[in-house]
Scaffold this active site. Structure first.
Site, PDB file in Angstrom:
ATOM      1  N   CYS A 114       0.810  -1.221   0.000  1.00  0.00           N
ATOM      2  CA  CYS A 114       0.000   0.000   0.000  1.00  0.00           C
ATOM      3  C   CYS A 114       0.843   1.271   0.000  1.00  0.00           C
ATOM      4  O   CYS A 114       0.332   2.348  -0.295  1.00  0.00           O
ATOM      5  CB  CYS A 114      -0.944   0.005   1.201  1.00  0.00           C
ATOM      6  N   HIS A 255      -2.870   7.274   2.900  1.00  0.00           N
ATOM      7  CA  HIS A 255      -3.363   6.060   2.261  1.00  0.00           C
ATOM      8  C   HIS A 255      -4.776   5.786   2.754  1.00  0.00           C
ATOM      9  O   HIS A 255      -5.052   5.835   3.950  1.00  0.00           O
ATOM     10  CB  HIS A 255      -2.429   4.896   2.589  1.00  0.00           C
ATOM     11  N   ASN A 285     -10.269   0.572  -0.087  1.00  0.00           N
ATOM     12  CA  ASN A 285      -8.813   0.522  -0.060  1.00  0.00           C
ATOM     13  C   ASN A 285      -8.318   0.001  -1.416  1.00  0.00           C
ATOM     14  O   ASN A 285      -8.490  -1.173  -1.730  1.00  0.00           O
ATOM     15  CB  ASN A 285      -8.355  -0.390   1.082  1.00  0.00           C
TER      16      ASN A 285
END
Length: 328
Positions: A114, A255, A285
């Site tokens: 990520c 993020h 996500n």
């Protein structure tokens, strides 16, 4: 002395939407449970048969080239951040270079989960500042649905598909561009966030498939605790290194993993939520793609000279933060 600037940004998200009501018909969950815990209402899913992460990356890159007036042959380098490559080999970067006609570009994939976008952006910055490359595309593209177990109520509400990319170019202005970054990795976090099988350590077998070991596994409590601490501390570090206070920062772009993580990081840093850019409610996500997707969505809100802090945390564990002065 050359610095590196973001000279353009674009993104792509599939048309198909998987919202919480639809998800509740697939697994034992509901809208209230998902919204309360992670702040996600819907996510985009790439359903085109036979298409992977490269498809979304190509769409985003084509838009970037058009928006910036860049000819494909002018691009020197393409760096692809992804945890969902089309194949184990060849690289997804090579597929996108061919698909976009970037005939003079070298390219490679980068795996930092990520945190992949900011890690790749740091690479691009180094290439440009050194003079080795003049036009570098950083693309983060993630078909997260390809690794999601839609029988696992703990993880399947979290993830969506998407891609985002930026064009990085040199600038002689010293006070704009990619100013600084801090990055860390701690392999002790491996067992808390990973895909257990499918690599060289545990190749695919009938048993690994039957045990659902080719999907993302996450120890949510451990990941939450580390993500909050590490994103907060790296944010504070990059701000200290550059003599920035919360008042100096125009926007934080974290993020987009979990709204509760975002809120906790902002709270610890003393960052007002109105300064925190968020789109997790609509996209979920999207791993490495989440920061460029969010930046692209809010680009009309940004102005030249805005001071931005980007921060991310992912499997590995790997995490970090960047300080950027916007130049678009």
């Amino acid at each position: 002395m050359l610095n590196a600037r973001i000279a353009g940004i674009a993104s792509y998200a599939p048309d198909d939407v998987l919202d919480n009501e639809m998800l509740s018909k697939m697994v034992d969950t509901n809208d209230e449970w998902i919204t309360t815990r992670v702040g996600i209402k819907e996510r985009r899913i790439l359903k085109l048969e036979g298409e992977g992460s490269s498809y979304m990356g190509i769409k985003a890159i084509e838009k970037l080239l058009a928006d910036t007036g860049t000819k494909p042959e002018e691009v020197d380098l393409l760096i692809c951040a992804t945890s969902n490559p089309d194949y184990r080999f060849p690289s997804t970067a090579s597929v996108m270079i061919h698909g976009c006609g970037l005939k003079n570009a070298y390219g490679y994939d980068l795996q930092a989960a990520c945190a992949g976008f900011i890690v790749a952006l740091q690479d691009a910055c180094a290439y440009v500042k050194s003079g080795l490359r003049k036009k570098v595309i950083v693309v983060a593209t993630e078909k997260m649905s390809s690794m999601v177990n839609y029988k696992d109520r703990a993880t399947c509400p979290l993830f969506g598909d998407g891609a985002g990319c930026v064009l990085v170019e040199p600038t002689e202005e010293a006070n704009v561009g990619i100013m600084d970054g801090v990055f860390y990795v701690d392999g002790e976090g491996r067992d808390h966030l990973l895909m257990k099988a499918g690599g060289s350590k545990y190749p695919a077998t009938v048993e690994t498939v039957q045990a659902d070991e080719h999907y993302v596994f996450q120890d949510g409590r451990n990941v939450y605790k580390n993500a909050v601490t590490d994103m907060f501390e790296s944010t504070c570090e990059v701000m200290r290194r550059n003599n920035l206070t919360v008042d100096d920062v125009d926007y934080m772009i974290p993020h987009q993993a979990n709204m509760r993580i975002i809120e906790a990081v902002a709270s610890r840093a003393g960052m007002p939520l109105e300064k925190v850019l968020v789109n997790i409610e609509r996209y979920g996500n999207t791993s490495a793609a989440s920061i460029p997707l969010c930046l692209d969505e809010y680009k009309s809100k940004l102005k030249k000279g805005d001071k931005l802090i980007l921060t991310a945390f992912g499997a590995g564990f790997t995490w970090g933060a960047m300080y950027i002065v916007w130049d678009l």
